[in-house]
Write a protein that holds these residues in place. Sequence first.
Motif, mmCIF file in Angstrom:
data_model
loop_
_atom_site.group_PDB
_atom_site.id
_atom_site.type_symbol
_atom_site.label_atom_id
_atom_site.label_comp_id
_atom_site.label_asym_id
_atom_site.label_seq_id
_atom_site.Cartn_x
_atom_site.Cartn_y
_atom_site.Cartn_z
ATOM 1 N N UNK A 6 0.804 -1.226 0.000
ATOM 2 C CA UNK A 6 0.000 0.000 0.000
ATOM 3 C C UNK A 6 0.830 1.265 0.000
ATOM 4 N N UNK A 7 2.144 1.140 0.210
ATOM 5 C CA UNK A 7 2.984 2.347 0.281
ATOM 6 C C UNK A 7 3.927 2.513 -0.920
ATOM 7 N N UNK A 8 3.657 1.759 -2.013
ATOM 8 C CA UNK A 8 4.564 1.802 -3.177
ATOM 9 C C UNK A 8 4.793 3.231 -3.668
ATOM 10 N N UNK A 9 3.714 4.040 -3.638
ATOM 11 C CA UNK A 9 3.824 5.420 -4.159
ATOM 12 C C UNK A 9 3.890 6.444 -3.024
ATOM 13 N N UNK A 10 4.204 5.984 -1.820
ATOM 14 C CA UNK A 10 4.044 6.854 -0.638
ATOM 15 C C UNK A 10 4.857 8.141 -0.735
#
Length: 449
Positions: A298-302
Amino acid sequence: KQRVTVIGGGLAGTECAYQLARRGVPVVLREMKPHKRSPAHKSDALAELVCSNSLRSDNPESAIGLLHAELRALGSVVLSAADANRVPAGDALAVERDGFSGAITQSLLSHPGVELVAGEVERLPDEGPVVIASGPLTSDALTRELERHVGTKLYFYDAIAPILSADSIDMNVAFRQSRYGKGGGDDYLNLPMTKDEYHRFIAELKAGQKVVPHAFEEPKYFEGCLPIEVMAERGDDTLAYGPMKPVGLRDPRTGQDPYAVVQLRMEDVGGTSWNMVGFQTRLTWGEQKRIFANFIPGLQQAEFLRMGQIHRNTFIDSPRLLSKDLSLKTEPRLYFAGQVSGVEGYVESAACGYLVALALHAKLTGTEWVPPPATTAMGALLRHVTGEAHPPDYPHQPSNIIFGIFPPITGRMKKAEKRAAYSARAKQDLAAWLPHAGVPAAGSPEHRE
Ligand code: FAD
């Protein structure tokens, strides 16, 4: 009346200055911002929250919730600003940080008894009562000055958690839910992990590059605020039983209990930024971005609005150095309030500022200082700072308010019953003591909110 100098306009200093002023004692509040800032302070406002926007549980049957209730009864400026700027966070009292600090700043600036003087204090004033409330990140020059007065070194280390921008979190992975549906039931964002994902993350965390302290610095961490990599070193599943525990959470899309979760807590009312709960770390910033983006689903593009950081924590050995009224034994015109005296936490620091205001007010008015009963949260904190809550050779460490520093309630009881008993006893004893606190009545000349 004699003017009091309060050094540091943080949580402790603002509460102390306000409580002195509203009891008729003039105060000079000296704050180094905006001329100089610690590595964690960013805003120009007083009473800045440097990390989480949560003042923790508001449940009066928890020790911290009890402290909230007592401070409300005492007319605390910090609690009143928190209540006025509350954002949803289950049973926690979380706040919109700029509104919170702005309200406290306004209360002090508009009080005729408070003069705010900006600039770093490098030397203590030569005379008059002084409250040192310069916090865990006291400037270097003042730290050296304090070391001269107390005769020992004054620091150890802990670390802070990153903040993420909401629109950079993958909402196809994250699900909104509070543990056991507490509060509104959906105040937190959760990033679920399978067993494999969790173990890959732990392996990366352990191997990741950390910020190395200077050779002369010995990192000593506060147990309640350990960096995640230090926890991971204690055992691969330590985090899965700690800040990443999945208990009370079920992924609504799969109907499964995750093996572990990363919880995110709302930073602002609009929910535009989220704090990684319990993710204080001394990984280098590059490594945080690489490991969190690649190994937390869920944090790939964080987008990181603030990175986790290591920070110094300055405090004195209060049980040996301070009298029961929090003044320095060897120089009784000097008082210590907040984290520098060895309490830990925003609310605890404010409470300690309040205690110093009461003790100092008693001294300046020649009245007897009647401390709050040890059975109250305010009294328990005082017991911790003065060492009465611990054995004589106990090494002093900053502590949050916990029932462990209250005089024990013995006998066999379920946990919840015991908490209720601590809370009921405190409530009763606070009510009996409250007249000694001299809270100005609404409408009296000294009463200004
Ligand atoms: P502060 O709130 O830090 O106030 C001290 C003030 O003194 C500052 O405004 C500073 O600018 C000023 N000052 C320093 N030196 C001088 C000088 N020489 N002259 C004039 N002014 C000076 N607690 C929590 O409950 N939750 C958290 O998430 C949390 N995270 C933390 C993260 C970090 C990085 C740190 C350092 C601490 C954290 N704490 C947290 C613990 C701590 O309780 C809070 O920092 C709290 O703000 C302490 O209150 P205080 O009033 O003692 O110090």
